[in-house]
Design a protein around this motif. Structure first.
Motif, mmCIF file in Angstrom:
data_model
loop_
_atom_site.group_PDB
_atom_site.id
_atom_site.type_symbol
_atom_site.label_atom_id
_atom_site.label_comp_id
_atom_site.label_asym_id
_atom_site.label_seq_id
_atom_site.Cartn_x
_atom_site.Cartn_y
_atom_site.Cartn_z
ATOM 1 N N LEU A 186 -88.249 11.967 30.499
ATOM 2 C CA LEU A 186 -88.470 12.790 29.310
ATOM 3 C C LEU A 186 -89.604 13.791 29.533
ATOM 4 O O LEU A 186 -89.493 14.964 29.173
ATOM 5 C CB LEU A 186 -88.788 11.887 28.113
ATOM 6 C CG LEU A 186 -88.863 12.563 26.746
ATOM 7 C CD1 LEU A 186 -87.585 13.304 26.421
ATOM 8 C CD2 LEU A 186 -89.149 11.534 25.663
ATOM 9 N N GLY A 187 -90.690 13.325 30.173
ATOM 10 C CA GLY A 187 -91.827 14.209 30.447
ATOM 11 C C GLY A 187 -91.430 15.395 31.304
ATOM 12 O O GLY A 187 -91.818 16.540 31.029
ATOM 13 N N LEU A 188 -90.621 15.139 32.349
ATOM 14 C CA LEU A 188 -90.187 16.218 33.246
ATOM 15 C C LEU A 188 -89.232 17.186 32.554
ATOM 16 O O LEU A 188 -89.314 18.400 32.737
ATOM 17 C CB LEU A 188 -89.523 15.613 34.490
ATOM 18 C CG LEU A 188 -90.460 14.850 35.439
ATOM 19 C CD1 LEU A 188 -89.662 14.074 36.468
ATOM 20 C CD2 LEU A 188 -91.429 15.800 36.129
ATOM 21 N N VAL A 189 -88.332 16.634 31.730
ATOM 22 C CA VAL A 189 -87.356 17.481 31.017
ATOM 23 C C VAL A 189 -88.074 18.366 30.000
ATOM 24 O O VAL A 189 -87.821 19.566 29.907
ATOM 25 C CB VAL A 189 -86.272 16.611 30.324
ATOM 26 C CG1 VAL A 189 -85.360 17.469 29.473
ATOM 27 C CG2 VAL A 189 -85.455 15.862 31.361
ATOM 28 N N VAL A 190 -88.980 17.765 29.236
ATOM 29 C CA VAL A 190 -89.726 18.531 28.221
ATOM 30 C C VAL A 190 -90.559 19.623 28.895
ATOM 31 O O VAL A 190 -90.578 20.771 28.445
ATOM 32 C CB VAL A 190 -90.625 17.593 27.371
ATOM 33 C CG1 VAL A 190 -91.639 18.388 26.561
ATOM 34 C CG2 VAL A 190 -89.761 16.744 26.444
ATOM 35 N N ALA A 191 -91.233 19.265 30.007
ATOM 36 C CA ALA A 191 -92.066 20.247 30.726
ATOM 37 C C ALA A 191 -91.229 21.429 31.201
ATOM 38 O O ALA A 191 -91.648 22.590 31.112
ATOM 39 C CB ALA A 191 -92.759 19.573 31.907
ATOM 40 N N GLU A 192 -90.017 21.143 31.682
ATOM 41 C CA GLU A 192 -89.137 22.214 32.165
ATOM 42 C C GLU A 192 -88.673 23.102 31.013
ATOM 43 O O GLU A 192 -88.656 24.329 31.115
ATOM 44 C CB GLU A 192 -87.930 21.594 32.893
ATOM 45 C CG GLU A 192 -86.954 22.597 33.468
ATOM 46 C CD GLU A 192 -87.547 23.484 34.567
ATOM 47 O OE1 GLU A 192 -86.851 24.429 34.968
ATOM 48 O OE2 GLU A 192 -88.693 23.242 35.005
ATOM 49 N N VAL A 235 -83.956 14.271 18.918
ATOM 50 C CA VAL A 235 -83.921 15.432 19.818
ATOM 51 C C VAL A 235 -84.206 15.000 21.255
ATOM 52 O O VAL A 235 -83.519 15.416 22.190
ATOM 53 C CB VAL A 235 -84.937 16.512 19.358
ATOM 54 C CG1 VAL A 235 -85.261 17.486 20.487
ATOM 55 C CG2 VAL A 235 -84.388 17.277 18.168
ATOM 56 N N MET A 236 -85.219 14.156 21.431
ATOM 57 C CA MET A 236 -85.579 13.706 22.786
ATOM 58 C C MET A 236 -84.437 12.896 23.413
ATOM 59 O O MET A 236 -84.156 13.019 24.599
ATOM 60 C CB MET A 236 -86.870 12.876 22.762
ATOM 61 C CG MET A 236 -88.096 13.626 22.256
ATOM 62 S SD MET A 236 -88.419 15.154 23.157
ATOM 63 C CE MET A 236 -89.681 15.925 22.127
ATOM 64 N N ASP A 237 -83.760 12.085 22.594
ATOM 65 C CA ASP A 237 -82.593 11.326 23.089
ATOM 66 C C ASP A 237 -81.508 12.281 23.579
ATOM 67 O O ASP A 237 -80.901 12.076 24.633
ATOM 68 C CB ASP A 237 -82.034 10.418 21.986
ATOM 69 C CG ASP A 237 -82.946 9.236 21.678
ATOM 70 O OD1 ASP A 237 -83.849 8.963 22.485
ATOM 71 O OD2 ASP A 237 -82.763 8.604 20.620
ATOM 72 N N ALA A 238 -81.274 13.346 22.789
ATOM 73 C CA ALA A 238 -80.243 14.330 23.148
ATOM 74 C C ALA A 238 -80.633 15.073 24.423
ATOM 75 O O ALA A 238 -79.785 15.345 25.282
ATOM 76 C CB ALA A 238 -80.054 15.324 21.994
ATOM 77 N N LEU A 239 -81.920 15.395 24.556
ATOM 78 C CA LEU A 239 -82.402 16.107 25.744
ATOM 79 C C LEU A 239 -82.205 15.284 27.008
ATOM 80 O O LEU A 239 -81.719 15.784 28.024
ATOM 81 C CB LEU A 239 -83.894 16.414 25.589
ATOM 82 C CG LEU A 239 -84.310 17.820 25.185
ATOM 83 C CD1 LEU A 239 -85.821 17.907 25.129
ATOM 84 C CD2 LEU A 239 -83.753 18.858 26.128
ATOM 85 N N VAL A 240 -82.595 14.003 26.938
ATOM 86 C CA VAL A 240 -82.460 13.109 28.096
ATOM 87 C C VAL A 240 -80.993 12.996 28.505
ATOM 88 O O VAL A 240 -80.657 13.015 29.686
ATOM 89 C CB VAL A 240 -83.056 11.709 27.775
ATOM 90 C CG1 VAL A 240 -82.631 10.683 28.810
ATOM 91 C CG2 VAL A 240 -84.576 11.781 27.726
ATOM 92 N N ALA A 241 -80.118 12.911 27.507
ATOM 93 C CA ALA A 241 -78.676 12.783 27.779
ATOM 94 C C ALA A 241 -78.108 14.036 28.435
ATOM 95 O O ALA A 241 -77.134 13.959 29.192
ATOM 96 C CB ALA A 241 -77.931 12.498 26.474
ATOM 97 N N LYS A 242 -78.725 15.204 28.179
ATOM 98 C CA LYS A 242 -78.202 16.473 28.684
ATOM 99 C C LYS A 242 -78.816 16.895 30.014
ATOM 100 O O LYS A 242 -78.455 17.935 30.560
ATOM 101 C CB LYS A 242 -78.455 17.591 27.654
ATOM 102 C CG LYS A 242 -77.438 17.630 26.527
ATOM 103 C CD LYS A 242 -76.109 18.158 27.023
ATOM 104 C CE LYS A 242 -74.983 17.933 26.030
ATOM 105 N NZ LYS A 242 -73.677 18.193 26.619
#
Length: 437
Positions: free
Chosen positions: A352-358, A292-299
């Motif tokens: 990843l930290g910034l994307v997850v926080a958002e 999931v985290m890999d997919a998030l970073v890619a998006k």
């Protein structure tokens, strides 16, 4: 006051701060007066040191402290008024020219980026699944039985075979010379369990008590003993004793010895299954979370604050040095560690930290108290006294914060899996347990 913020490049900003000279001087005088009440100097009674002497001795350092404090306060107030989310520490320099009665400073800093997360419905995530089979329970039972095995000496003419415990004397030589760790007496090992190199095990297998044998042994190039790695040795081994292993039967006595509440074979297997399912759940969660985290970073689209990346690089270097120190490496804290070694990983972590926080912010995926409680109870369930473990977690805010971070990641994982194109993939129990999640 109105604050003018200048954009330098991407996330870098600059603003000018003004401080009235009389405000700084007033605070310096105030601090020096307070200091004069307690300061001790040779030739003066406490509290009776003249202000001129106090100012001469401490004026510079007090002025420096006041400037730091006042500039920091001015920056924080200005950033707040401009509604800026500041990343890292600002670089503040005094300007050469200032308006009369004022001191002017330039503050250069970075702000956190705007994070754009693409359409998660178009993201493809491979979701792993597995089940705890009867074969997996059998394998775990075998491990438990091996842990409780007993040994009985074999007959004098019996040959060493798989699973036997053998007691040997051995001596190895390289080019006719003995080497460190190459000689032992009354050394015990289990045949077929990989405790010794394959050539050693192969040589002992089939030997009888009282027999001796010489054989060649090639140390692998990656052998942990660097002095002998990649070299050819000649060994002489003498078998002194051979003991056969006896595994306990799978019965109520075994269940009872393992402390199973329902001390039956069925109860034992049910307990093993429950524990394996808990372990499988945590491993699957870790694997699927990673996907999931890999997919998030890619998006996601965002610029990275250099200060945040550098802070992460510094943390990782510190961690690497601490690890080396723990392993006994001399002067590990002084070893030069290049930033580039950790930068890609640091950049990914910050991204990843910034994307997850958002994602957490815009979808309210924060850890709820009941979720934290449920996770702590689940972690505690495998211990003998779960209530003590729960109390241990709740007695330390740092431990709870770690659990909260895990719960947030789990919430993000669930959220993304509901949005994305999920490709279910079954993996075998052995494959899953062979890879650490």
């Amino acid at each position: 006051m109105a604050v003018t913020v200048e954009t330098l490049e991407k996330l870098e900003r600059k603003m000018t701060l003004m401080l009235p000279v009389n405000v700084i001087q007033s605070e310096v005088d105030s601090r020096l007066k307070r200091l004069a009440r307690t300061v001790k100097m040779d030739g003066f009674r406490p509290g009776k040191v003249p202000m001129t002497v106090v100012a001469q001795r401490y004026g510079y350092s007090v002025h420096y402290e006041v400037m730091n404090d006042k500039v920091g306060e001015a920056f924080a107030q200005a950033a707040n008024e401009a509604k800026l989310r500041v990343a890292g520490q600002p670089k503040i320099t005094e300007k050469e020219e200032s308006p009369e009665g004022q001191l002017a400073f330039d503050a250069v800093f970075e702000v956190y980026p705007e994070v754009k997360i693409g359409d998660l419905a178009t993201a493809e995530v491979e979701k792993l699944g597995t089940e705890v089979t009867e074969a997996a329970i059998d394998k775990t039972l075998d491990i438990l039985r091996k842990q409780r095995r007993t040994f009985a000496q074999r007959a004098q003419d019996a040959a060493a075979q798989e699973g036997d415990r053998v007691t040997v004397d051995f001596e190895g030589k390289i080019d006719g010379e003995t080497f460190q760790g190459g000689k032992a007496e009354d050394f015990q090992f289990l045949v077929g369990e990989g405790q010794m190199l394959k050539e050693f095990e192969d040589a002992v297998r089939g030997m009888k008590a009282g027999e001796s044998k010489t054989f060649p042994l090639a140390f692998p190039a990656d052998y942990h003993g660097k002095d002998v790695a990649g070299k050819q040795a000649d060994f002489m081994v003498t078998v002194k004793k051979i003991e056969a292993a006896h595994l306990p039967e799978v019965n109520e006595a075994l269940a009872k010895s393992l402390g199973i509440a329902d001390a039956t074979v069925e109860g034992l297997r049910a307990d093993i299954k429950k524990n394996l399912e808990r372990e499988v759940k945590f491993r699957l969660l870790a694997k699927n979370k990673q996907a999931v985290m890999d997919a998030l970073v890619a998006k996601a689209e965002l610029d990275l604050p250099k200060s945040s990346v550098q802070a992460e690089v510094d943390r990782m270097i510190e961690g690497a040095r601490a690890d080396l120190k723990q392993r006994g490496v001399k002067d590990a804290d002084k070893l030069p560690v290049p930033d580039d070694m950790f930068r890609p990983q640091a950049e990914r972590r910050v991204r990843l930290g910034l994307v997850v926080a958002e994602l957490v912010r815009i979808n309210n995926l924060h850890a709820k108290p009941e979720q934290v409680k449920a996770h702590v109870e689940e972690l505690a369930a495998s211990y003998e006294k779960p209530t003590d473990v729960v109390r241990w977690y709740y007695s330390d805010n740092r431990r709870l914060a770690e659990v909260e971070a895990i719960v947030i990641e789990n919430n993000v994982t669930d959220f993304v899996l509901k949005q994305a194109k999920v490709v279910d993939k079954n993996v075998s129990f052995d494959d899953l347990m062979g890879q650490q999640g």
